[in-house]
Design a protein around this motif. Sequence first.
Motif, PDB file in Angstrom:
ATOM      1  N   VAL A 195       0.798  -1.150  -0.091  1.00 17.63           N
ATOM      2  CA  VAL A 195      -0.048  -0.175   0.007  1.00 17.63           C
ATOM      3  C   VAL A 195       0.908   1.244  -0.149  1.00 17.63           C
ATOM      4  O   VAL A 195       1.767   1.433   0.727  1.00 17.63           O
ATOM      5  N   LEU A 196       0.774   2.067  -1.119  1.00 24.94           N
ATOM      6  CA  LEU A 196       1.361   3.420  -0.983  1.00 24.94           C
ATOM      7  C   LEU A 196       0.442   4.649  -0.921  1.00 24.94           C
ATOM      8  O   LEU A 196      -0.620   4.595  -1.563  1.00 24.94           O
ATOM      9  N   CYS A 197       0.459   5.359   0.233  1.00 21.87           N
ATOM     10  CA  CYS A 197      -0.428   6.465   0.360  1.00 21.87           C
ATOM     11  C   CYS A 197       0.312   7.771   0.091  1.00 21.87           C
ATOM     12  O   CYS A 197       1.407   8.139   0.491  1.00 21.87           O
ATOM     13  N   THR A 198      -0.590   8.690  -0.873  1.00 18.61           N
ATOM     14  CA  THR A 198       0.121   9.888  -1.463  1.00 18.61           C
ATOM     15  C   THR A 198      -1.004  11.020  -1.471  1.00 18.61           C
ATOM     16  O   THR A 198      -2.056  10.891  -0.877  1.00 18.61           O
ATOM     17  N   HIS A 199      -0.770  11.858  -2.205  1.00 17.49           N
ATOM     18  CA  HIS A 199      -1.423  13.119  -2.395  1.00 17.49           C
ATOM     19  C   HIS A 199      -2.159  13.272  -3.704  1.00 17.49           C
ATOM     20  O   HIS A 199      -1.431  12.774  -4.547  1.00 17.49           O
ATOM     21  N   GLY A 200      -3.153  14.237  -3.924  1.00 17.31           N
ATOM     22  CA  GLY A 200      -3.621  14.361  -5.183  1.00 17.31           C
ATOM     23  C   GLY A 200      -2.745  14.628  -6.429  1.00 17.31           C
ATOM     24  O   GLY A 200      -2.974  13.939  -7.364  1.00 17.31           O
ATOM     25  N   ASP A 201      -1.889  15.765  -6.134  1.00 14.12           N
ATOM     26  CA  ASP A 201      -1.025  15.911  -7.219  1.00 14.12           C
ATOM     27  C   ASP A 201       0.018  14.941  -7.550  1.00 14.12           C
ATOM     28  O   ASP A 201       0.379  14.805  -8.795  1.00 14.12           O
ATOM     29  N   VAL A 202       0.363  14.078  -6.615  1.00 19.21           N
ATOM     30  CA  VAL A 202       1.240  13.078  -6.977  1.00 19.21           C
ATOM     31  C   VAL A 202       0.483  11.969  -7.698  1.00 19.21           C
ATOM     32  O   VAL A 202       1.162  11.623  -8.899  1.00 19.21           O
ATOM     33  N   MET A 203      -0.598  11.727  -7.242  1.00 20.35           N
ATOM     34  CA  MET A 203      -1.358  10.637  -7.930  1.00 20.35           C
ATOM     35  C   MET A 203      -1.574  10.886  -9.252  1.00 20.35           C
ATOM     36  O   MET A 203      -1.712  10.158 -10.294  1.00 20.35           O
ATOM     37  N   GLU A 204      -2.110  12.051  -9.684  1.00 21.72           N
ATOM     38  CA  GLU A 204      -2.319  12.786 -10.686  1.00 21.72           C
ATOM     39  C   GLU A 204      -1.259  12.608 -11.921  1.00 21.72           C
ATOM     40  O   GLU A 204      -1.360  12.011 -13.065  1.00 21.72           O
ATOM     41  N   GLY A 205      -0.129  13.133 -11.408  1.00 21.69           N
ATOM     42  CA  GLY A 205       1.036  12.958 -12.232  1.00 21.69           C
ATOM     43  C   GLY A 205       1.547  11.680 -12.862  1.00 21.69           C
ATOM     44  O   GLY A 205       1.858  11.191 -13.658  1.00 21.69           O
ATOM     45  N   VAL A 206       1.273  10.752 -11.739  1.00 16.72           N
ATOM     46  CA  VAL A 206       1.593   9.273 -11.830  1.00 16.72           C
ATOM     47  C   VAL A 206       0.510   8.769 -12.970  1.00 16.72           C
ATOM     48  O   VAL A 206       1.290   8.167 -13.734  1.00 16.72           O
ATOM     49  N   LEU A 207      -0.792   8.822 -12.654  1.00 16.84           N
ATOM     50  CA  LEU A 207      -1.621   8.389 -13.800  1.00 16.84           C
ATOM     51  C   LEU A 207      -1.510   8.862 -15.026  1.00 16.84           C
ATOM     52  O   LEU A 207      -1.461   8.275 -16.104  1.00 16.84           O
ATOM     53  N   GLU A 208      -1.069  10.217 -15.308  1.00 17.68           N
ATOM     54  CA  GLU A 208      -0.770  10.807 -16.403  1.00 17.68           C
ATOM     55  C   GLU A 208       0.236  10.238 -17.209  1.00 17.68           C
ATOM     56  O   GLU A 208       0.364   9.818 -18.472  1.00 17.68           O
ATOM     57  N   GLN A 209       1.501  10.036 -16.249  1.00 13.42           N
ATOM     58  CA  GLN A 209       2.621   9.375 -16.671  1.00 13.42           C
ATOM     59  C   GLN A 209       2.379   7.882 -17.430  1.00 13.42           C
ATOM     60  O   GLN A 209       2.813   7.451 -18.180  1.00 13.42           O
ATOM     61  N   LEU A 210       1.666   7.213 -16.736  1.00  9.24           N
ATOM     62  CA  LEU A 210       1.269   5.767 -17.024  1.00  9.24           C
ATOM     63  C   LEU A 210       0.407   5.776 -18.096  1.00  9.24           C
ATOM     64  O   LEU A 210       0.435   4.751 -19.017  1.00  9.24           O
ATOM     65  N   ASP A 211      -0.355   6.815 -18.148  1.00  8.72           N
ATOM     66  CA  ASP A 211      -1.201   6.755 -19.492  1.00  8.72           C
ATOM     67  C   ASP A 211      -0.587   7.134 -20.728  1.00  8.72           C
ATOM     68  O   ASP A 211      -0.782   6.361 -21.887  1.00  8.72           O
ATOM     69  N   ASP A 212       0.299   7.991 -20.507  1.00 10.96           N
ATOM     70  CA  ASP A 212       1.185   8.366 -21.522  1.00 10.96           C
ATOM     71  C   ASP A 212       2.252   7.212 -22.125  1.00 10.96           C
ATOM     72  O   ASP A 212       2.532   7.114 -23.186  1.00 10.96           O
ATOM     73  N   ASP A 213       2.378   6.190 -20.861  1.00  8.64           N
ATOM     74  CA  ASP A 213       3.295   5.267 -21.426  1.00  8.64           C
ATOM     75  C   ASP A 213       2.278   3.805 -21.808  1.00  8.64           C
ATOM     76  O   ASP A 213       3.062   2.786 -22.042  1.00  8.64           O
ATOM     77  N   GLY A 214       1.246   4.090 -22.072  1.00 11.62           N
ATOM     78  CA  GLY A 214       0.096   3.183 -22.523  1.00 11.62           C
ATOM     79  C   GLY A 214      -0.307   2.065 -21.752  1.00 11.62           C
ATOM     80  O   GLY A 214      -0.663   1.013 -21.971  1.00 11.62           O
ATOM     81  N   VAL A 215      -0.129   2.275 -20.322  1.00  9.13           N
ATOM     82  CA  VAL A 215      -0.608   1.406 -19.339  1.00  9.13           C
ATOM     83  C   VAL A 215      -2.114   1.669 -19.496  1.00  9.13           C
ATOM     84  O   VAL A 215      -2.630   2.785 -19.298  1.00  9.13           O
ATOM     85  N   GLU A 216      -2.673   0.286 -19.495  1.00  4.40           N
ATOM     86  CA  GLU A 216      -4.294   0.380 -19.524  1.00  4.40           C
ATOM     87  C   GLU A 216      -4.840   0.873 -18.120  1.00  4.40           C
ATOM     88  O   GLU A 216      -4.683   0.030 -17.177  1.00  4.40           O
ATOM     89  N   LEU A 217      -5.378   1.971 -17.942  1.00  5.52           N
ATOM     90  CA  LEU A 217      -6.044   2.372 -16.622  1.00  5.52           C
ATOM     91  C   LEU A 217      -7.539   2.257 -16.813  1.00  5.52           C
ATOM     92  O   LEU A 217      -8.212   3.107 -17.349  1.00  5.52           O
ATOM     93  N   ASP A 218      -8.049   1.311 -16.257  1.00  2.47           N
ATOM     94  CA  ASP A 218      -9.546   0.865 -16.296  1.00  2.47           C
ATOM     95  C   ASP A 218     -10.203   1.877 -15.027  1.00  2.47           C
ATOM     96  O   ASP A 218      -9.995   1.680 -14.008  1.00  2.47           O
ATOM     97  N   GLY A 219     -10.944   3.012 -15.653  1.00  2.61           N
ATOM     98  CA  GLY A 219     -11.462   3.952 -14.596  1.00  2.61           C
ATOM     99  C   GLY A 219     -10.947   5.422 -15.203  1.00  2.61           C
ATOM    100  O   GLY A 219     -11.441   6.281 -14.547  1.00  2.61           O
ATOM    101  N   GLY A 220     -10.049   5.511 -16.035  1.00  2.67           N
ATOM    102  CA  GLY A 220      -9.707   6.840 -16.482  1.00  2.67           C
ATOM    103  C   GLY A 220      -8.701   7.133 -15.428  1.00  2.67           C
ATOM    104  O   GLY A 220      -8.471   6.621 -14.218  1.00  2.67           O
ATOM    105  N   ILE A 221      -8.354   8.586 -15.635  1.00  2.00           N
ATOM    106  CA  ILE A 221      -7.465   9.364 -14.541  1.00  2.00           C
ATOM    107  C   ILE A 221      -8.380  10.127 -13.716  1.00  2.00           C
ATOM    108  O   ILE A 221      -8.693  11.096 -13.830  1.00  2.00           O
ATOM    109  N   ARG A 222      -8.448   9.250 -12.479  1.00  2.00           N
ATOM    110  CA  ARG A 222      -9.360   9.714 -11.528  1.00  2.00           C
ATOM    111  C   ARG A 222      -8.551   9.515 -10.213  1.00  2.00           C
ATOM    112  O   ARG A 222      -7.756   8.659 -10.367  1.00  2.00           O
TER     113      ARG A 222
END
Length: 159
Positions: free
Chosen positions: A104-131
């Motif tokens: 379990v990793l607990c973080t903040h909204g800005d960090v989570m958003e940045g990670v999800l955007e990077q994963l999306d840019d890298d082509g990782v399948e994100l079921d649920g969109g960037i939320r």
Amino acid sequence: MAMRRVFFVRHAKALERERWLHHPDDQRPLTDLGFRQADAIARELRRLHIDRIISSRAYRCVDTVWPLADAIGLTVTPHDALFEGASPSDTITLMRRVRARNVVLCTHGDVMEGVLEQLDDDGVELDGGIRFGKAAYWLLEISDEGEIVAGTYNPAPRV
């Protein structure tokens, strides 16, 4: 191929910044709702064989995962790659390097958003969109080689 799982949690509801202006922001506490959300997260994740819990050092993050740690007999380890303002690449590196099967990793909204955007840019399948709602988490699947292959969004548990 064996997979590791990262439960990437955004901290629960905290006191508004405007009400905490004269205190260090990293000491901003959870609200009553936030503590109830933290308890609900613990109930939801405690049976999933969590091996490690790592968190931003901010009180609101540590307090979000503390009930889970207490319920399963683990400690919460602070890490700067989860603190507000951390770079997505540092956070992703942490995810890849943790050798626990279920972490379990607990973080903040800005960090989570940045990670999800990077994963999306890298082509990782994100079921649920960037939320990244408060007290919500992503279940990220990581190969033993460290490749993040998929993610599933889980909204905040009902309280």
